[in-house]
Design a protein around this motif. Structure first.
Motif, PDB file in Angstrom:
ATOM      1  N   LEU A 331       0.843  -1.328  -0.126  1.00  0.00           N
ATOM      2  CA  LEU A 331       0.012   0.057   0.052  1.00  0.00           C
ATOM      3  C   LEU A 331       0.776   1.351  -0.202  1.00  0.00           C
ATOM      4  CD1 LEU A 331      -2.777   1.399   0.567  1.00  0.00           C
ATOM      5  CD2 LEU A 331      -2.508   1.142   2.763  1.00  0.00           C
ATOM      6  N   ALA A 332       2.128   1.430   0.806  1.00  0.00           N
ATOM      7  CA  ALA A 332       2.838   2.427   0.691  1.00  0.00           C
ATOM      8  C   ALA A 332       3.477   2.894  -0.705  1.00  0.00           C
ATOM      9  CB  ALA A 332       3.857   2.165   1.843  1.00  0.00           C
ATOM     10  N   MET A 333       3.591   1.595  -1.478  1.00  0.00           N
ATOM     11  CA  MET A 333       4.184   1.789  -2.751  1.00  0.00           C
ATOM     12  C   MET A 333       2.954   2.434  -3.611  1.00  0.00           C
ATOM     13  SD  MET A 333       5.220  -0.955  -5.652  1.00  0.00           S
ATOM     14  CE  MET A 333       3.401  -1.108  -5.889  1.00  0.00           C
ATOM     15  N   VAL A 334       1.921   1.819  -3.467  1.00  0.00           N
ATOM     16  CA  VAL A 334       0.706   2.544  -4.320  1.00  0.00           C
ATOM     17  C   VAL A 334       0.428   3.920  -3.773  1.00  0.00           C
ATOM     18  CG1 VAL A 334      -1.658   2.264  -4.504  1.00  0.00           C
ATOM     19  CG2 VAL A 334      -0.353   0.200  -4.396  1.00  0.00           C
ATOM     20  N   LEU A 335       0.641   4.087  -2.582  1.00  0.00           N
ATOM     21  CA  LEU A 335       0.410   5.773  -2.381  1.00  0.00           C
ATOM     22  C   LEU A 335       1.537   6.773  -2.889  1.00  0.00           C
ATOM     23  CD1 LEU A 335      -0.450   5.395   1.745  1.00  0.00           C
ATOM     24  CD2 LEU A 335      -2.185   5.468  -0.548  1.00  0.00           C
ATOM     25  N   ALA A 336       2.621   6.104  -2.929  1.00  0.00           N
ATOM     26  CA  ALA A 336       3.641   7.021  -3.378  1.00  0.00           C
ATOM     27  C   ALA A 336       3.581   7.347  -5.008  1.00  0.00           C
ATOM     28  CB  ALA A 336       5.171   6.243  -3.100  1.00  0.00           C
ATOM     29  N   ARG A 340       3.153  10.548  -6.790  1.00  0.00           N
ATOM     30  CA  ARG A 340       4.059  11.135  -7.712  1.00  0.00           C
ATOM     31  C   ARG A 340       3.822  11.142  -8.983  1.00  0.00           C
ATOM     32  NH1 ARG A 340       8.493  14.218  -7.695  1.00  0.00           N
ATOM     33  NH2 ARG A 340      10.209  13.496  -9.632  1.00  0.00           N
ATOM     34  N   ARG A 341       2.785   9.898  -9.651  1.00  0.00           N
ATOM     35  CA  ARG A 341       2.411   9.903 -11.214  1.00  0.00           C
ATOM     36  C   ARG A 341       1.108  10.539 -11.425  1.00  0.00           C
ATOM     37  NH1 ARG A 341       7.856   9.186 -12.704  1.00  0.00           N
ATOM     38  NH2 ARG A 341       8.736   7.329 -11.573  1.00  0.00           N
ATOM     39  N   GLY A 394       3.228  -0.558 -11.358  1.00  0.00           N
ATOM     40  CA  GLY A 394       4.899  -0.612 -11.307  1.00  0.00           C
ATOM     41  C   GLY A 394       5.201   0.926 -10.499  1.00  0.00           C
ATOM     42  N   LEU A 395       6.380   0.985 -10.270  1.00  0.00           N
ATOM     43  CA  LEU A 395       7.084   2.400  -9.628  1.00  0.00           C
ATOM     44  C   LEU A 395       7.052   3.446 -10.680  1.00  0.00           C
ATOM     45  CD1 LEU A 395       9.850   0.949  -7.417  1.00  0.00           C
ATOM     46  CD2 LEU A 395       7.407   1.572  -6.862  1.00  0.00           C
TER      47      LEU A 395
END
Length: 464
Positions: A331-336, A340-341, A394-395
């Motif tokens: 979830l932390a990755m999805v929030l970032a 950002r994107r 993806g990031l």
């Protein structure tokens, strides 16, 4: 001439690590209580012996001797691969109170009601206590034999006397033998008890189901060799606050090792749930901000799961990130990625994400549904229509295709969903599916921004 004494050495029964003094924890595999004393090694010559039975060509082996037999519990048969194989040893592990004994008592009763002798050995309860539970769950049968024992030799004596085709041992950590050092439940004892049951099961062609305990971190208690000795390893999972239970195969020599069975714990025992998708979704009369439905794959079975998100202004310097049923790091990755994107400000807001019905979603295919739910809550805009979102984020903000898209869309169409949001690289495969003709519309998106725009989440909406 002075006689030199050979000092004893100590070795780990798990990995073979050796040391000159005893320690409580293995320095190699970090296992507690596995270091035992070992005398000086002796060199002995190995002599060949006459085998009891001659080796024969594999084509001449009787395959009928390994014919499967259904247990009578459909969801368990699904996980086992259409039943139990004669001589198979199955290890069922789970947390205390999850329902292992209740499930196996039901299996033993249905096996016995089919006219087959069944032996149920309990080392944790008295015979009267098991009889009381059997009466409550309607698990009484004439061919079901019950014994309360803690000694391995006595258990083997019951097997010779009853001659069952199925034996259930609850549990392996409560049975001990004088042939091995330590107390029942120790590494050496568990290995010796399990090895003896495996030998008698293969010799008699008797199926054996062993209950195992788990440690605090969720792994199976006892030596790692325990999982290598048995033929099938099943994990019984469930939440104490939810009646839903899952049996998951992690090892299966006779069938798929990625299958799951679904059950529900009720007042009168445990019942099968052949269609569990409806347990993890909720109905809304109108679009509600912060909700999105996805389809996960539990083994080879597609399951619908609803993700709910709540985004609120945070008075704290470090906003809260609270999850239930989803991976917090994912979830932390999805929030970032969203911040950002997709340019959605979340740095000063508390974010809460949870699943409906106590479902646990660890599939990367739920990334897109998490992103849609959080964006919907942050923008205070609901998703219009019966929509599911499937895809890995993806990031760089791109959407990646996930396996099993065909089956996921088929399950969504069966349950009445009319729109599916999938990665662009999945759209070509989705267009070939017959589910499109059944009324489901496939929307493809290459990035997270395109996905949010396709769902029109940025439309203006007054705050509630």
């Amino acid at each position: 001439m002075a006689r030199t004494s050979v000092k004893p050495t100590y070795h780990c029964t798990e990995c073979g690590w050796t040391t000159v003094r005893w320690v409580g924890r293995c320095g190699e595999c970090q296992t507690w209580g596995s270091v035992v004393e070992h005398g000086a090694p002796k060199l002995t010559s190995v002599k060949s012996s006459v085998p009891m039975s001659k080796a024969i060509p594999i084509g001449q082996v009787d395959a009928d001797a390994a014919t499967r037999t259904l247990t009578g519990v459909g969801e368990l048969d699904r996980v086992l691969g259409d039943g139990l194989v004669p001589g198979a040893v199955v290890l069922l592990a789970g947390e205390p109170g999850v329902g292992k004994s209740t499930l196996l008592l039901e299996v033993a009763a249905r096996w016995a009601k089919a006219g087959r002798k069944t032996l149920y050995v309990t080392g944790e309860e008295s015979a009267a206590q098991v009889r009381l539970r059997a009466g409550r769950t309607d698990a009484l049968a004439d061919q079901l034999y019950l014994a309360a024992e803690n000694d391995l030799s006595t258990v083997l004596g019951h097997i010779e006397e009853v001659a069952p085709s199925l034996m259930v041992l609850d549990s392996v950590q409560t049975v001990g033998t004088a042939e091995a050092d330590g107390s029942p439940g120790g590494v050496t004892q568990v290995r010796e008890v399990t090895g003896a049951l495996v030998r008698v099961a293969k010799r008699r062609g008797m199926a054996v189901v062993i209950v195992g305990h788990v440690t605090k971190d969720g792994s199976i208690a006892g030596p790692r060799m325990l999982e290598h000795l048995v033929d099938v390893v099943l994990a019984f999972e469930g939440d104490r606050h939810s009646g839903f239970r899952m049996v998951r195969a992690t090892k299966n020599r006779f069938g798929p090792a990625d299958e799951v069975g679904c059950f529900e714990m009720g007042e009168h025992g445990i019942v099968e749930v052949p269609d569990p998708s409806g347990l993890f979704t909720s109905r809304h009369d109108e679009p509600v901000p912060g909700t999105c439905v996805t389809v996960t794959m539990e083994g080879r079975r597609p399951l619908l799961a609803e993700l709910q998100a709540l985004v609120a202004p945070s008075p704290l310097q470090s906003p809260r990130r609270t999850t239930h049923g989803v991976d917090s790091s994912r979830l932390a990755m999805v929030l970032a990625v969203l911040e950002r994107r997709a340019r959605i400000p979340l740095y000063n807001r508390d974010v809460y994400v949870s699943t409906v019905g106590g479902a646990k979603v660890n599939d990367p295919s739920a990334d897109l549904a998490q992103a849609v739910a959080v964006a919907s809550a942050a923008l205070n805009t609901g998703v219009l229509g019966r929509v599911i979102a499937i895809g890995e984020v993806g990031l760089a903000g791109e959407l990646r295709r996930v396996p099993g898209t065909d089956r996921r869309l088929s399950e969504a169409a069966r349950l009445g969903f009319d729109t599916a949001l999938v990665p662009a690289e999945s759209s070509r495969a989705a267009d070939r599916m017959p589910r499109v003709s059944h009324g489901i519309r496939v929307i493809s998106a290459a990035t997270i921004t395109q996905a949010l725009d396709a769902l029109d989440l940025r439309r203006s909406r007054a705050a509630d």
